[in-house]
Scaffold this motif. Structure first.
Motif, PDB file in Angstrom:
ATOM      1  N   GLY A 200       0.823  -1.216   0.000  1.00 19.93           N
ATOM      2  CA  GLY A 200       0.000   0.000   0.000  1.00 19.93           C
ATOM      3  C   GLY A 200       0.854   1.261   0.000  1.00 19.93           C
ATOM      4  O   GLY A 200       1.891   1.308   0.664  1.00 19.93           O
ATOM      5  N   ASP A 201       0.428   2.281  -0.731  1.00 22.96           N
ATOM      6  CA  ASP A 201       1.172   3.543  -0.818  1.00 22.96           C
ATOM      7  C   ASP A 201       1.240   4.198   0.569  1.00 22.96           C
ATOM      8  O   ASP A 201       0.214   4.597   1.111  1.00 22.96           O
ATOM      9  N   PRO A 202       2.447   4.316   1.136  1.00 20.81           N
ATOM     10  CA  PRO A 202       2.550   4.873   2.485  1.00 20.81           C
ATOM     11  C   PRO A 202       2.384   6.397   2.528  1.00 20.81           C
ATOM     12  O   PRO A 202       2.195   6.952   3.610  1.00 20.81           O
ATOM     13  N   SER A 203       2.465   7.061   1.386  1.00 20.95           N
ATOM     14  CA  SER A 203       2.506   8.520   1.385  1.00 20.95           C
ATOM     15  C   SER A 203       1.201   9.140   1.912  1.00 20.95           C
ATOM     16  O   SER A 203       1.233  10.247   2.466  1.00 20.95           O
ATOM     17  N   ARG A 204       0.091   8.445   1.771  1.00 13.58           N
ATOM     18  CA  ARG A 204      -1.166   9.018   2.255  1.00 13.58           C
ATOM     19  C   ARG A 204      -1.217   9.091   3.775  1.00 13.58           C
ATOM     20  O   ARG A 204      -2.067   9.771   4.349  1.00 13.58           O
TER      21      ARG A 204
END
Length: 206
Positions: A200-204
């Motif tokens: 999962g994209d951690p940036s959010r």
């Protein structure tokens, strides 16, 4: 020997799903594919499943198990969320994230973190898992299928059957599976902390 069950990745056969659910209700431990990678799963009230997972993965009592939920309504029965957490987690699911949150009394004490009283929860974006959870009517107690001495989780059904033939009851093959574990976001202090970067994209949550 473990049963090897092949299911269609987008339209899982109801009969195969029903057979797996019947096995779970008889205290079975499954190796199954998700939107991130393979996992080990059993019923929440399994008498033997959690200890079997610990033995397979060489885990101690402090390991955070994950409750794999069918939808957000089910997830909300097992963890406490404030308004900020509610909006953030709901917007990020279903996807390959695991969220660590304070456990409700619906979670047996032996599965919550002994000191923090937290538990991991997630909603996978995977047709087979959704069908299985819908038929079962409850979450799966689950853990990433990462074996001792392996740098990465196993991702091939037949390889998993060869490795775990005598320690799990069934191996599910639903075609291509993810190769990374979930991104883990710890909300237990009231704010998001990414403690493992995965699929999962951690940036959010940065």
């Amino acid at each position: 020997m473990a049963r090897f069950v092949e299911v269609h990745p987008r339209n899982p056969q109801p009969r195969a799903v029903a057979q797996l659910v019947a096995m779970l209700r008889e205290d079975a431990l499954l190796a199954y594919p998700t939107d991130s990678c393979y996992a080990l799963g059993c019923r929440l009230d399994s008498h033997t499943g959690a200890d079997r997972i610990r033995r397979i993965r060489h885990l101690d009592d402090r390991h955070h198990f994950t409750l794999v939920c069918s939808d957000f309504a089910q997830l909300g029965q097992f963890v406490h969320l404030d308004n900020v957490q509610f909006r953030a987690v709901k917007a990020a699911t279903p996807n390959p994230y695991t969220f660590i949150l304070p456990a409700t009394k619906e979670v047996p004490r032996r599965f919550a973190h002994p000191r923090k009283k937290t538990v991991g929860v997630r909603i996978p974006d995977n047709a087979f898992v959704r069908a299985l959870l819908s038929e079962l009517g409850e979450p799966l107690l689950s853990s990433t299928l990462l074996l001792p001495g392996h740098a990465e989780p196993l991702t091939d059904g037949w390889t998993i059957k060869e490795e775990l033939d005598h320690v799990v009851d069934a191996v599910v093959d639903a075609g291509e599976c993810g190769t990374e574990p979930t991104t883990v976001v710890d909300w237990s202090q009231g704010y998001p902390e990414v403690v493992r970067v995965g699929a999962g994209d951690p940036s959010r949550f940065a």
